[in-house]
Design a protein around this motif. Structure first.
Motif, PDB file in Angstrom:
ATOM      1  N   UNK A   1      22.818 -32.819  -9.879  1.00  0.00           N
ATOM      2  CA  UNK A   1      23.884 -32.674  -8.321  1.00  0.00           C
ATOM      3  C   UNK A   1      24.910 -34.232  -8.585  1.00  0.00           C
ATOM      4  N   UNK A   2      25.718 -33.902  -9.771  1.00  0.00           N
ATOM      5  CA  UNK A   2      26.916 -34.330  -9.471  1.00  0.00           C
ATOM      6  C   UNK A   2      28.079 -34.901  -8.732  1.00  0.00           C
ATOM      7  N   UNK A   3      28.691 -34.883 -10.225  1.00  0.00           N
ATOM      8  CA  UNK A   3      30.631 -34.485  -9.777  1.00  0.00           C
ATOM      9  C   UNK A   3      31.363 -33.247  -9.927  1.00  0.00           C
ATOM     10  N   UNK A   4      32.521 -32.982  -9.296  1.00  0.00           N
ATOM     11  CA  UNK A   4      32.927 -31.264  -9.635  1.00  0.00           C
ATOM     12  C   UNK A   4      32.939 -30.748 -10.988  1.00  0.00           C
ATOM     13  N   UNK A   5      33.005 -32.216 -12.184  1.00  0.00           N
ATOM     14  CA  UNK A   5      33.209 -31.017 -12.992  1.00  0.00           C
ATOM     15  C   UNK A   5      31.470 -30.572 -13.562  1.00  0.00           C
ATOM     16  N   UNK A   6      30.540 -30.737 -12.883  1.00  0.00           N
ATOM     17  CA  UNK A   6      29.220 -29.967 -13.654  1.00  0.00           C
ATOM     18  C   UNK A   6      29.779 -28.301 -13.265  1.00  0.00           C
ATOM     19  N   UNK A   7      30.221 -28.111 -12.029  1.00  0.00           N
ATOM     20  CA  UNK A   7      30.678 -26.640 -11.250  1.00  0.00           C
ATOM     21  C   UNK A   7      30.822 -26.182 -13.115  1.00  0.00           C
ATOM     22  N   UNK A   8      31.100 -25.916 -13.714  1.00  0.00           N
ATOM     23  CA  UNK A   8      32.297 -25.373 -15.075  1.00  0.00           C
ATOM     24  C   UNK A   8      30.547 -25.800 -15.797  1.00  0.00           C
TER      25      UNK A   8
ATOM     26  N   UNK B   1      27.481 -18.855  -0.904  1.00  0.00           N
ATOM     27  CA  UNK B   1      27.863 -20.220  -0.619  1.00  0.00           C
ATOM     28  C   UNK B   1      26.885 -20.489   1.019  1.00  0.00           C
ATOM     29  N   UNK B   2      26.750 -19.929   2.131  1.00  0.00           N
ATOM     30  CA  UNK B   2      25.935 -19.750   3.029  1.00  0.00           C
ATOM     31  C   UNK B   2      24.451 -19.991   2.100  1.00  0.00           C
ATOM     32  N   UNK B   3      23.581 -19.030   1.609  1.00  0.00           N
ATOM     33  CA  UNK B   3      22.588 -19.376   1.133  1.00  0.00           C
ATOM     34  C   UNK B   3      22.744 -20.554   0.461  1.00  0.00           C
ATOM     35  N   UNK B   4      23.482 -21.657  -0.448  1.00  0.00           N
ATOM     36  CA  UNK B   4      23.629 -22.638  -1.252  1.00  0.00           C
ATOM     37  C   UNK B   4      23.208 -23.757  -0.470  1.00  0.00           C
ATOM     38  N   UNK B   5      24.264 -23.525   0.987  1.00  0.00           N
ATOM     39  CA  UNK B   5      24.178 -24.163   2.315  1.00  0.00           C
ATOM     40  C   UNK B   5      22.654 -24.534   2.789  1.00  0.00           C
TER      41      UNK B   5
ATOM     42  N   UNK C   1      19.853 -23.904   2.106  1.00  0.00           N
ATOM     43  CA  UNK C   1      18.732 -24.234   1.638  1.00  0.00           C
ATOM     44  C   UNK C   1      19.230 -25.513   0.273  1.00  0.00           C
ATOM     45  N   UNK C   2      20.421 -26.044   1.376  1.00  0.00           N
ATOM     46  CA  UNK C   2      20.511 -27.303   0.350  1.00  0.00           C
ATOM     47  C   UNK C   2      20.399 -27.886  -1.357  1.00  0.00           C
ATOM     48  N   UNK C   3      21.286 -26.195  -1.498  1.00  0.00           N
ATOM     49  CA  UNK C   3      21.477 -26.444  -3.413  1.00  0.00           C
ATOM     50  C   UNK C   3      22.860 -27.127  -3.314  1.00  0.00           C
ATOM     51  N   UNK C   4      23.557 -26.940  -2.148  1.00  0.00           N
ATOM     52  CA  UNK C   4      25.165 -27.620  -2.063  1.00  0.00           C
ATOM     53  C   UNK C   4      25.303 -28.134  -1.078  1.00  0.00           C
ATOM     54  N   UNK C   5      26.015 -29.298  -0.885  1.00  0.00           N
ATOM     55  CA  UNK C   5      26.281 -30.035  -0.455  1.00  0.00           C
ATOM     56  C   UNK C   5      28.032 -29.449   0.631  1.00  0.00           C
TER      57      UNK C   5
ATOM     58  N   UNK D   1      34.342 -27.730  -3.424  1.00  0.00           N
ATOM     59  CA  UNK D   1      34.726 -27.468  -4.261  1.00  0.00           C
ATOM     60  C   UNK D   1      34.647 -26.637  -4.776  1.00  0.00           C
ATOM     61  N   UNK D   2      33.470 -25.874  -5.035  1.00  0.00           N
ATOM     62  CA  UNK D   2      33.548 -24.537  -5.650  1.00  0.00           C
ATOM     63  C   UNK D   2      34.765 -23.277  -5.220  1.00  0.00           C
TER      64      UNK D   2
END
Length: 661
Positions: free
Chosen positions: A493-500, A592-596, A598-602, A608-609
């Protein structure tokens, strides 16, 4: 960004051709055959037809197709076919010029002929299938009843065997047992594959299929057969849906399609499958082509709607940009318009690759090129159910979105979008109600969970379910090793570059699926101890349906990754990488509600998504025409003036007239 800064030229014919070659795939020749055969005045989309005119036109189209090689694709060579299961599915999904024709083809050669091929003996196939292929024997598929649709095991039509006469008596005992919504029944069908409870020697052997004549050569109902007409529908009015009831209709013993169950002259029943439940599901499993074809047809409807809307959005101008010299802005330059169409376009690409993977796996199993064992076959059928549900819902949503994106012009019948939406609507409930199909998939994800829970802890149950679903399907593809390498190399879980980063994306969807199935397993295990398996499963329906949906999302992404890996053109591949990014990040954005939670995304990463989806829409905007042109849908199939370069003045006049009315 000014109007001159947004390039209007398509990426280029070469890139569109490379994409089309990839999308056409293994059965490219079949797609080209349909493009060539289904053309001219007879097949041109026609608006404003009465129901009877539409039915007659589709019947003429069906007769014309019967004179081509297309009907024989899915039938064995020994009865005059090509023995090409995949070709039959692909040919069906291409018939978007008139979706009533698509469904009529599916009824005649997919359901009616497919049932005889799958459930009949060698002798029955040899006797009946040549006439089915040539359309000398038009027929219908009579399974659904007024009182029972999805619950096929509880059908009420009966078929009682009489040893004295050597005949079955097919009977409709009450109104709830009436065969309903039967395509080809109201006007054209002369025979029906009727699903009924087989009873002999006082024993009920469950639902079996019989070939029952319903009309004579002059088109008159046969004695004891009552035929009704379902009448006008919201769409697909070129299909003659009807109702059938049987008043003690006698048919010979040979009418029973006997591959999985037969009756001797003295009434003795026999079957190669002893267990009644296993026999029933084996018989239904042979008919999976219907669900697979419906998913593909819905995908083509989404492609057609997007082709119309993207072309219109690329040409239609609305409002001026400050400092832009007075020139109006193209609709597709607005971010809101991009967000309407481009994520839907990305999902359509993703579902296309998943559909192709499914068709290929089923084809290889049917032809014996890469046979599956019984368990893997069942799991593949479950996957077909899930993909059908997701693809048809997507097509319906996309058709409506495209209609709205074209404003008043999109509401005109001449521009096809209202008809596409109306026609694809029923795809969500025929060949299986989508919600029921997702329940079936969820049950496959929790294979034999009531037994397994006694032996496995929760984590073990999840591994068991996931392993069973994947066995024999993804594990058999070369793409699986690629997917595993990408996941293994994914960053943290690093910077925004990993989104892609593709590995990160794959791992994110895989993690969501595993967590959801694990939670469902725990919930069912706890509730099952207190109130029983049915109550537990019934109370957890929200969780059940989510587990199925997130599973399909992951499977579709993996299919997209495998599709990109097959692309040999560098420019097309770079474009597809962005389309894939948009597909998966738009999924993450939606959930994104689920990911937030369940702490998969900050919170920062979730924002950023959204920004990444915006950026991808901007990057793909100049290539939108290329992406829809790559579908290879001939202009005469689209038949929408707003998609064919009609004068803007004419469109403005049309919309002005519509708004005034």
């Amino acid at each position: 960004m000014t109007d001159t800064e947004a390039p209007r030229e398509r990426t280029g014919d070469r890139t569109a051709e490379a994409l089309r070659a990839l999308l056409d795939g293994r059965w490219a020749g079949v797609r080209d055959t349909v493009r060539e055969r289904v053309r001219g005045e007879l097949f041109a989309p026609a608006a404003g037809l009465s129901m009877e005119e539409h039915r007659a036109r589709v019947a003429d189209q069906l007769a014309a197709i019967a004179r081509t090689e297309v009907p024989g694709y899915g039938f064995p060579a020994e009865v005059g076919g090509a023995g090409d299961f995949g070709a039959s599915c692909v040919a069906f999904e291409m018939l978007v010029a008139d979706m009533s024709l698509m469904v009529k083809v599916g009824v005649q050669w997919g359901l009616f002929g497919g049932a005889i091929e799958a459930l009949g003996t060698d002798a029955q196939r040899a006797e009946h299938l040549p006439g089915v292929i040539a359309l000398d024997l038009p027929g219908c598929f009579a399974m659904t009843e007024t009182g029972h649709g999805s619950d096929v095991q509880r059908l009420r039509t009966t078929a009682d065997y009489d040893p004295g006469s050597g005949t079955f008596t097919v009977h409709t005992p009450d109104e709830a047992a009436r065969k309903d919504y039967i395509g080809n029944a109201a006007r054209d069908g002369r025979a029906a594959v009727v699903f009924a409870r087989l009873r002999t020697r006082g024993e009920d052997h469950g639902v079996h299929a019989l070939l029952v004549p319903i009309r004579d050569e002059e088109g008159r109902p046969l004695p004891g057969v009552a035929i009704g007409d379902c009448g006008p529908k919201a769409g697909l009015n070129g299909v003659d849906n009807g109702r059938l009831t049987f008043d003690r209709v006698r048919v010979p013993r040979s009418a029973l399609l006997g591959r999985y169950g037969s009756v001797a002259e003295d009434g003795t029943y026999s079957s190669p499958i002893d267990d009644p439940s296993r026999r029933f599901f084996t018989m239904l499993g042979t008919l999976v082509r219907g669900r697979v074809s419906v998913a593909g047809g819905a995908g083509t409807a989404a492609k057609a709607a997007l082709a119309v809307a993207v072309r219109y959005g690329d040409a239609r101008r609305q409002f001026t940009r400050p400092g832009g010299g007075g020139e109006e802005v193209r609709l597709l330059d607005y971010r809101s318009h991009q967000r309407r169409l481009l994520p839907a376009l990305a999902r359509t690409y993703a579902l296309h690759f998943a559909q192709g993977e499914l068709v290929a796996a089923l084809h290889d199993d049917r032809t014996g090129e890469r046979p599956l064992d019984e368990h893997a076959r069942r799991e593949l059928e479950s996957r077909a159910a899930g993909l059908k549900a997701v693809a048809t819902w997507h097509a319906l949503h996309t058709a409506q979105t495209c209609r709205e994106a074209c404003g008043g012009a999109g509401y005109l019948a001449a521009n096809r979008l209202p008809q596409l939406r109306a026609d694809v609507d029923v795809f969500t409930t025929f060949e299986g109600d989508n919600t029921v199909l997702l329940q079936l998939l969820a049950k496959a994800l929790l294979t034999d969970y009531r037994d397994a829970f006694g032996d496995l802890d929760t984590a073990g149950t999840v591994r068991f379910a996931a392993g069973q679903v994947l066995e024999g399907v993804i594990e058999r593809t070369a793409a699986r090793s690629l997917i595993e390498r990408l996941v293994a190399a994914a960053p943290g879980r690093g910077d925004a570059e990993e989104l892609r980063d593709r590995g990160w994306q794959l791992r994110l969807l895989e993690d969501r699926e595993e967590h959801t199935v694990a939670g469902l397993a725990r919930r069912l295990r706890r509730a099952g101890k207190a109130g029983g398996a049915f109550a537990a499963f019934n109370d957890a329906q929200d969780h059940v349906l989510r587990a199925a949906r997130v599973h399909v999302d992951r499977v579709v992404l993996e299919a997209f990754v495998a599709g990109i890996d097959r692309c040999g053109d560098a420019e097309a591949r770079r474009l597809l990488e962005k389309v894939c990014d948009l597909y998966v990040l738009s999924l993450v954005e939606e959930d994104r509600a689920w990911f937030l939670e369940h702490e998969r995304l900050s919170g920062t990463r979730a924002k950023a998504v959204l920004q990444a989806v915006d950026a991808l829409c901007e990057e793909l905007r100049p290539h939108a025409r290329t992406l829809v042109d790559a579908f290879g849908l001939p202009d005469e199939w689209l038949a929408a003036p707003i998609a064919l370069g009609a004068e803007e003045e004419r469109q403005e006049t049309q919309m002005g007239a519509l708004s005034e009315s």
